[in-house]
Design an enzyme around this catalytic site. Structure first.
Site, mmCIF file in Angstrom:
data_model
loop_
_atom_site.group_PDB
_atom_site.id
_atom_site.type_symbol
_atom_site.label_atom_id
_atom_site.label_comp_id
_atom_site.label_asym_id
_atom_site.label_seq_id
_atom_site.Cartn_x
_atom_site.Cartn_y
_atom_site.Cartn_z
ATOM 1 N N SER A 228 -28.091 -9.914 3.513
ATOM 2 C CA SER A 228 -26.963 -9.019 3.439
ATOM 3 C C SER A 228 -27.103 -8.288 2.406
ATOM 4 O O SER A 228 -27.881 -7.214 2.215
ATOM 5 C CB SER A 228 -25.814 -10.013 3.302
ATOM 6 N N ASP A 344 -25.099 -10.344 15.203
ATOM 7 C CA ASP A 344 -24.599 -10.054 13.772
ATOM 8 C C ASP A 344 -23.677 -9.062 13.755
ATOM 9 O O ASP A 344 -23.705 -7.940 14.021
ATOM 10 C CB ASP A 344 -25.574 -9.938 12.785
ATOM 11 N N HIS A 375 -24.558 -13.502 11.162
ATOM 12 C CA HIS A 375 -25.161 -13.252 10.036
ATOM 13 C C HIS A 375 -26.215 -13.866 9.206
ATOM 14 O O HIS A 375 -25.869 -14.792 9.287
ATOM 15 C CB HIS A 375 -23.843 -12.517 9.168
#
Length: 708
Positions: A228, A344, A375
């Protein structure tokens, strides 16, 4: 990949020494290898192995320091220093040099409240300035932290790497301001890599002058990774072109903050975070020194973000361009193993695909790992190990010759990591799907017909909208839904689909949302979120502002009732839709989970004759098994003219005759013959027809009366 029993360490050292000699003979850096009576790295099957002496954590050396950067982002007149920690094998104190696995993050020192009351209010008319946002309470500063993080340590230190962490600018014990994609976020990890190579200074305290060096234990070769935001920073560092950053493994990286908070001119939040925007993310990570926070808030959040983020129009501008790594990807030299998930909906998959395409085009070594989950999700350890072993230790394990793409297949059976020559699948080509009337209930979506005619309309649910599951499973005037016949064979989608619509709206501004869904719907329906986990029923989706149909940088208000053409790219995907399901194209306006929510009532109208879906399918048009009925005649018959060519079966229960569309209405004969030429070319290329059979089918089409 082959698995062999790990050899005794002495043998491993010999293998490592041979790898080093080979690497040096090829003119590349080889692994640092100890003499036979010393502890050193061990490599088996191209991977660094756990060495018992390295795995003894009681012998690890841990350091805390601050690295001086080349920028002053907090306005105090001095270069900012980044808080860094190091964990390395104890043997590095006796002369062993090792490469570094490095992770940087703005999250290590804590984050602010994520309660929705601190997000932007999304319930207002499109084009209006939103009501002011309230910031969450300040993050409590932690001045006594003695380490940054322990992530990656237990994985890589036992295998002969050092692990380094750093707080991002303006977070934790790093000086500076958080800028959420600003230049200092790229230059901060660059400074740490420069320090590891002896080109930047490190200090034992944030304001002191006692220096600390890494050159006695670090080879200077660095690999970065993270998920991320932590996966964004490896790419950010690589775009500086810094020497020593040899490899990166970004996992679900945000590669453009415009693409994270906007879609094709439309104000959009990441899935699951309704009302989030870049200025909230500033508040969320602003954990740095309290005495500099007011300056950072005034100059970065208020003076830059709130001034230029533009929640009224959503247009692309210089502010967003400065936070788009695609513009500087040409500087990337680091070998890139990219990881992402096709479901995601936080950092959508276009973020990784757009960068991979650019890296491939410029010749940077790349490999992709994709899965069907949500994710995050790192590649398997052996894949990461081979990548870092090759590019940080110089072991010639051949990873650069491996397939470019690895995709987790679990749609039709057990989960299996499957190699492909590339992503998108090179065997995929676009299939044009057209719409037939009936979208207010269920219209037809097919590649085996001419486009339908007429105009069909929907009414925006606005701030009363529910989620995709409700729209896909409930007949209403709030969406248009077009569905294929039941698939008689699996369909493998690979690449980026797009929908082109000729549409009008009853107001000067409107949300436009599109979803490709799998029916029957098996995910949660009702108003349950479709973004918090992997959702098999949403194949892919996309959003666009019709006002930005000509330019991302300039909005053009719609003339109510006037038709315009808008193309909506959907998110990249690689998915197998099993036989027995249907593929549905759903057009709607407000997406409760992603878009602004105006008052209900805006009417969107779609001209079916000028609206289509371009779907990338492995095998192309011939691979679409969407025949509701089947033409099983023995030979290819075109408009009543028998070509004499065998009518071969194609995908599912379809045949060649089903693809000729000689029963459809054509505006003229030449248009029909051109279509038959295209189909026959596809059949010859696929090896279904021999080249000498081509002329027979085209001649039959020319002699027919279709279109006359």
């Amino acid at each position: 990949m082959v698995r062999r029993r790990v050899r005794p360490r002495g043998v491993g050292l010999t293998a490592a020494f041979c790898s080093a000699a080979l690497a040096l003979s090829l003119g590349v850096a080889g692994p640092a290898v100890a003499s036979p009576d010393e502890v050193g790295p061990v490599f088996v099957d191209g991977q660094a192995q756990v060495v018992p002496e390295f795995a003894n954590s009681s012998g690890w050396i841990r350091q805390q320091l601050w690295v001086e950067t080349e920028f002053d982002s907090d306005g105090d007149g001095k270069p900012d220093r980044m808080h860094v920690d190091v964990t390395r094998p104890g043997q590095t104190a006796q002369g062993l040099k090792v490469p570094v696995v490095y992770e940087s993050s703005p999250y290590y020192a804590g984050t602010a409240s994520s309660q929705s009351q601190y997000f932007w209010n999304v319930r207002h008319e499109l084009g209006e300035q939103p009501p002011a946002r309230t910031s969450p309470p300040p993050i409590t500063h932690q001045p006594n932290r003695t380490a940054v993080s322990t992530s990656e340590v237990s994985t890589w230190v036992p295998r002969g790497f050092a692990v380094v962490h750093s707080d991002s600018p303006g977070t934790g014990l790093s000086q500076g301001c958080p800028t959420v994609g600003g230049l200092n976020e790229s230059l901060a990890p660059k400074a740490v890599i420069d320090w590891l190579n002896g080109r930047a200074k490190g200090y034992t305290s944030v304001n002191g002058d006692q220096e600390v060096s890494a050159t006695s234990w670090a080879t200077g070769k660095v690999g970065m990774t993270g998920t991320s935001y932590n996966g964004t920073l490896p790419l950010a560092a690589a775009t500086t072109g810094v020497d020593g950053l040899e490899a990166i493994i970004p996992i679900a990286p945000n590669t453009s903050y415009y693409h994270y908070y906007r879609s094709n001119g439309l104000v959009r939040n990441p899935g699951g975070w309704v009302g989030e925007d870049i200025d909230y993310l500033f508040d969320y990570i602003n954990s740095g020194y309290p005495e500099r926070r007011a300056y950072c808030i005034e100059n970065v959040r208020v003076g830059e973000m709130n001034r230029f983020q533009d929640r009224a129009n959503g247009d692309y501008n210089d502010f967003w361009a400065g936070r788009d790594y695609l513009h500087v990807v040409g500087n990337v030299k680091a070998a890139t193993l990219m990881a992402h998930a096709f479901n995601d909906w936080n950092v959508v998959p276009e973020h990784s695909v757009r960068i991979l395409e650019a890296l491939k085009a410029q010749g940077t070594p790349v490999q992709a790992y994709y899965h069907q989950g949500g994710h995050g999700g790192a590649p398997p350890l052996d894949m990461r190990n081979r990548w870092f072993t090759r590019y940080l230790y110089g072991v010639q394990n051949g990873v650069e010759n491996d397939p470019r793409a690895w995709i987790v297949r679990n749609e039709t059976g057990a989960s299996q990591l499957t190699p492909y020559a590339d992503y998108p699948n090179p065997a995929a080509s676009p299939v044009t799907m057209v719409l037939k009337p009936g979208g207010n209930t269920t219209g037809e979506l097919t590649s085996l017909a001419r486009p339908g005619t007429g105009v069909e309309s929907l009414v925006d649910a606005g701030n009363t909208a529910c989620n995709a599951g409700t729209l896909a499973t409930t007949v209403s005037d709030q969406r248009l839904l077009y569905v294929t016949p039941e698939l008689t064979a699996p369909v493998h989608i690979s690449g980026t689909a797009s929908v082109t619509l000729r549409m009008s709206a009853s107001k000067p501004a409107a949300n436009l949302s599109v979803a490709l869904v799998r029916l029957p719907w098996t995910s949660a329906s009702g108003c349950t979120s479709s973004t918090q986990s992997s959702t098999t029923s949403v194949i892919t989706r996309g959003w666009a502002d019709p006002q930005n149909r000509h330019s991302l940088t300039r909005s053009e208000p719609l003339v109510p009732g006037e038709f315009v053409e808008v193309t909506v790219p959907l998110q990249p995907d690689d998915q197998v839709i099993p036989a027995g399901y249907r593929i549905g194209l759903m057009v709607f306006s407000t997406d409760r989970e992603f878009t602004l929510q105006p008052a209900p009532g805006t009417v969107l109208s779609v001209d079916l004759a000028a609206t289509s879906l371009r779907l990338p399918v492995v095998g192309g048009p011939l691979a679409m098994p969407v025949c509701a009925t089947t033409d099983t005649r023995t030979t290819v018959v075109v408009g009543g003219v028998d070509s004499g060519v065998p009518n071969h079966p194609l995908a599912g229960n379809c045949t060649i005759n089903d693809h000729l569309l000689d029963g459809e209405r054509w505006s003229n004969h030449g248009q029909f013959v051109t279509h038959v030429n295209t189909v026959v070319d596809q059949l010859v290329a696929a090896g279904v027809l021999a080249p000498n059979q081509r002329g027979s089918v085209v001649s039959a089409a020319a002699r027919s009366h279709v279109g006359k």
